[in-house]
Every structure is written in structure tokens, then in C-alpha cells.
Design a protein around this motif. Sequence first.
Motif, PDB file in Angstrom:
ATOM      1  N   ILE A 173       0.873  -1.175   0.000  1.00  0.00           N
ATOM      2  CA  ILE A 173       0.000   0.000   0.000  1.00  0.00           C
ATOM      3  C   ILE A 173       0.908   1.221   0.000  1.00  0.00           C
ATOM      4  O   ILE A 173       1.764   1.389   0.868  1.00  0.00           O
ATOM      5  CB  ILE A 173      -0.971   0.010   1.196  1.00  0.00           C
ATOM      6  N   ASP A 174       0.725   2.025  -1.033  1.00  0.00           N
ATOM      7  CA  ASP A 174       1.569   3.181  -1.293  1.00  0.00           C
ATOM      8  C   ASP A 174       1.033   4.411  -0.562  1.00  0.00           C
ATOM      9  O   ASP A 174      -0.167   4.501  -0.319  1.00  0.00           O
ATOM     10  CB  ASP A 174       1.548   3.436  -2.808  1.00  0.00           C
ATOM     11  N   ASP A 175       1.930   5.332  -0.243  1.00  0.00           N
ATOM     12  CA  ASP A 175       1.534   6.614   0.368  1.00  0.00           C
ATOM     13  C   ASP A 175       0.655   6.384   1.590  1.00  0.00           C
ATOM     14  O   ASP A 175      -0.326   7.094   1.804  1.00  0.00           O
ATOM     15  CB  ASP A 175       0.784   7.499  -0.646  1.00  0.00           C
ATOM     16  N   PHE A 176       1.005   5.370   2.371  1.00  0.00           N
ATOM     17  CA  PHE A 176       0.150   5.009   3.500  1.00  0.00           C
ATOM     18  C   PHE A 176       0.009   6.176   4.471  1.00  0.00           C
ATOM     19  O   PHE A 176       0.977   6.842   4.805  1.00  0.00           O
ATOM     20  CB  PHE A 176       0.692   3.771   4.225  1.00  0.00           C
ATOM     21  N   ALA A 230      10.156   3.311   4.037  1.00  0.00           N
ATOM     22  CA  ALA A 230       9.983   4.765   4.135  1.00  0.00           C
ATOM     23  C   ALA A 230      10.448   5.378   2.831  1.00  0.00           C
ATOM     24  O   ALA A 230      11.541   5.085   2.350  1.00  0.00           O
ATOM     25  CB  ALA A 230      10.780   5.326   5.300  1.00  0.00           C
ATOM     26  N   GLU A 231       9.618   6.224   2.246  1.00  0.00           N
ATOM     27  CA  GLU A 231      10.023   6.889   1.007  1.00  0.00           C
ATOM     28  C   GLU A 231      10.414   8.333   1.297  1.00  0.00           C
ATOM     29  O   GLU A 231      10.086   8.883   2.347  1.00  0.00           O
ATOM     30  CB  GLU A 231       8.925   6.803  -0.050  1.00  0.00           C
ATOM     31  N   GLY A 232      11.164   8.934   0.387  1.00  0.00           N
ATOM     32  CA  GLY A 232      11.547  10.338   0.533  1.00  0.00           C
ATOM     33  C   GLY A 232      12.594  10.577   1.607  1.00  0.00           C
ATOM     34  O   GLY A 232      12.626  11.647   2.214  1.00  0.00           O
TER      35      GLY A 232
HETATM   36 CA    CA Z   1       4.732   6.298  -2.530  1.00  0.00          CA
END
Ligand code: CA
Length: 273
Positions: A173-176, A230-232
Motif C-alpha cells: 500500500i503506497d503513500d500510506f 519509508a520513502e523520501g
Molecule cells: Ca509512494
Amino acid sequence: QLPLALMLSLLLGYLAWLVTASRMSFTWEINLGLAAREFELFCQPLLNARTQQCMGVEILLRWNNPRQGWISPDVFIPLAEEHHLIVPLTRYVLAETVRQIDYFPATPDFHIGINVAASHFRHGMLLQDLNRYWFSARPVQQLIVELTERDALRDVDYRLVRELRRKGAKMAIDDFGTGNSSLSWLEKLRPDVLKIDKSFTTAIGTDAVNSTVTDIIIALGQRLHIELVAEGVETEQQARYLRQHGVTLLQGYLYARPMPLRDFPKWLTERGS
Ligand code: CA
Ligand code: C2E
Ligand code: CA
Ligand code: CA
């Protein structure tokens, strides 16, 4: 002098025409762009938070439009979804990824993340497309389907999700934390991976409320045994915090910016893992 009612109806007619024309031209532009191969794939590495070993990549789409220059996916993806063009775009991404697959290691534990819209799950389309492009090229264990939480997760066909997982693909699940779905969808979807949105990574050490949300997402993932990405990640401070709190995979400019697929082997050898 024209009666007001006539003027208004003329104006409304003109506005309706404008809207239709701009919609048609967007559809036209995308189809033209697909045919002319103006879309290019980039990839961004994901690293093991402790060992820094590269565990896989996420595929990110770029549009080099000869009439308007580079267009950000943040602009054209939502438009493509709105115009029902996201399925052909994703199909292009799958076909191109497979065409260039040899830039990536073939080991089952090297993961390749593809962003897929919930609407692609309808009518078994995703399974057909994976059958056509992926299954003959690479082990299905290498595939991670990233489903954004902004999407209506309720549109997702759970039988298809179960089928994909049974075959060995992973669901993320993206951008959770940024969507409006309730936590009950976690129970229904049972994802393998939660991707913590960049806004929460950025909040670490700077924004008390959002870094509390980060802590809660991490606790949730750990409690449910869901792998956390963790993205970004842009600073050492963020990386340290995430690592210490049990996030296992990190993705961000601190390690690598998205790059064309052909640059990936060099990046991988230069860093030695
Ligand atoms: Ca994302
Ligand atoms: P996303 O799936 O959340 O992808 C991560 C975005 O964050 C990417 O933006 C990536 O370049 C950017 N990013 C990664 N690390 C950092 C960092 O350290 N700092 C900053 N400031 N940004 C970072 P990008 O490539 O512009 O893509 C934007 C969004 O467009 C993606 O967000 C995704 O939702 C969508 N997208 C991109 N490619 C595709 C695609 O092939 N299919 C679909 N459906 N959506 C796509
Ligand atoms: Ca993504
Ligand atoms: Ca994001």
C-alpha cells in the motif's frame, strides 16, 4: 441586443465545448505519446536500512513530451486516471520493464515495484497483463504491486489480490497514511508492505503531529507483521530514526535519485552491492 438568456446559453455552450476539446486533446496527446514512445522508465533503489544493501527498485514513469517538455507524473497520472487511460499506461510500463528487465538481477529476492491503479484490478485485467508480460520473463516473486491509498481501495477485486499473492507476488500500500480509506482495508487487503509517505518521513524531527503519525504507522506495521518502507529519505537523521524504530527498507534522494534503467547496473556495481 441579445437577450440575456441567449447570451448565457451561448456562453455555456462555449464552455462545454472547451471542456470537451481539452479532454479530447489530452486523450489524443497520451495516445500519441504512447505510440511515439515518449514515455521513459526510471527506477529508484530501495535499500536495507541496516546493511544498506540494495533490495530492489521502484519503477517510475517520465513523460518527455516534444511539445511541452518533461511532464511530471504528479500531473499526468491523475489526468490519465480521470480519462480512463491509466490501464494502457500501466500496460506500457509492464511491457517496457520486461523489455529492459536484464538491467535488473534475476534473483527472486530482488524486488521490482510497479505502481498500479485500483481500476486495473477490474475484470481480471491485471492478471491478463501480467500473464502477457511478466510471468514468462521473471519469477513472480520479484514483483511488488504498489497500490496507492489515494485510490478507492474498495474498487479492488480481492479475489484477484488473493490470486496474485497465491502466485507469489507481493502487495504494497503506497503513500500510506495520506488516503481516506479506513483501517479496516488493512485487514481486508492484508498487504505485505506499507510504504510510509514522504510527508511523514520529512516530518521526522521537525513536525510533532506528523512524526507522531509516523510512529503510529510503524507500530501498526510491526504489530501486523507488515514490512515497512519509508520513502523520501533525504537526511541521515531521518534514516537513523527510521532504522532505530524498525523500518526495514529506505528509499530516497539520500541514496539515489530515480535513474534510467540502463544506468542501474553501473550504480549497483559502483556501490558494491
Ligand atoms: Ca509512494
Ligand atoms: P510515489 O509512488 O509515491 O513515488 C515516489 C515519488 O517520490 C517519486 O516521484 C520519486 O521520484 C519521489 N522521491 C523519491 N525519493 C525522494 C526524495 O528523497 N525526495 C523527494 N523530494 N522526492 C523523492 P515521481 O517519480 O515524480 O512520481 C510521482 C508519483 O507519480 C508517484 O508517487 C506515483 O504515485 C506516480 N507515478 C509515477 N510513475 C507511475 C507509474 O508508472 N504508474 C502510476 N500509476 N503512477 C506512477
Ligand atoms: Ca509508488
Ligand atoms: Ca508519495
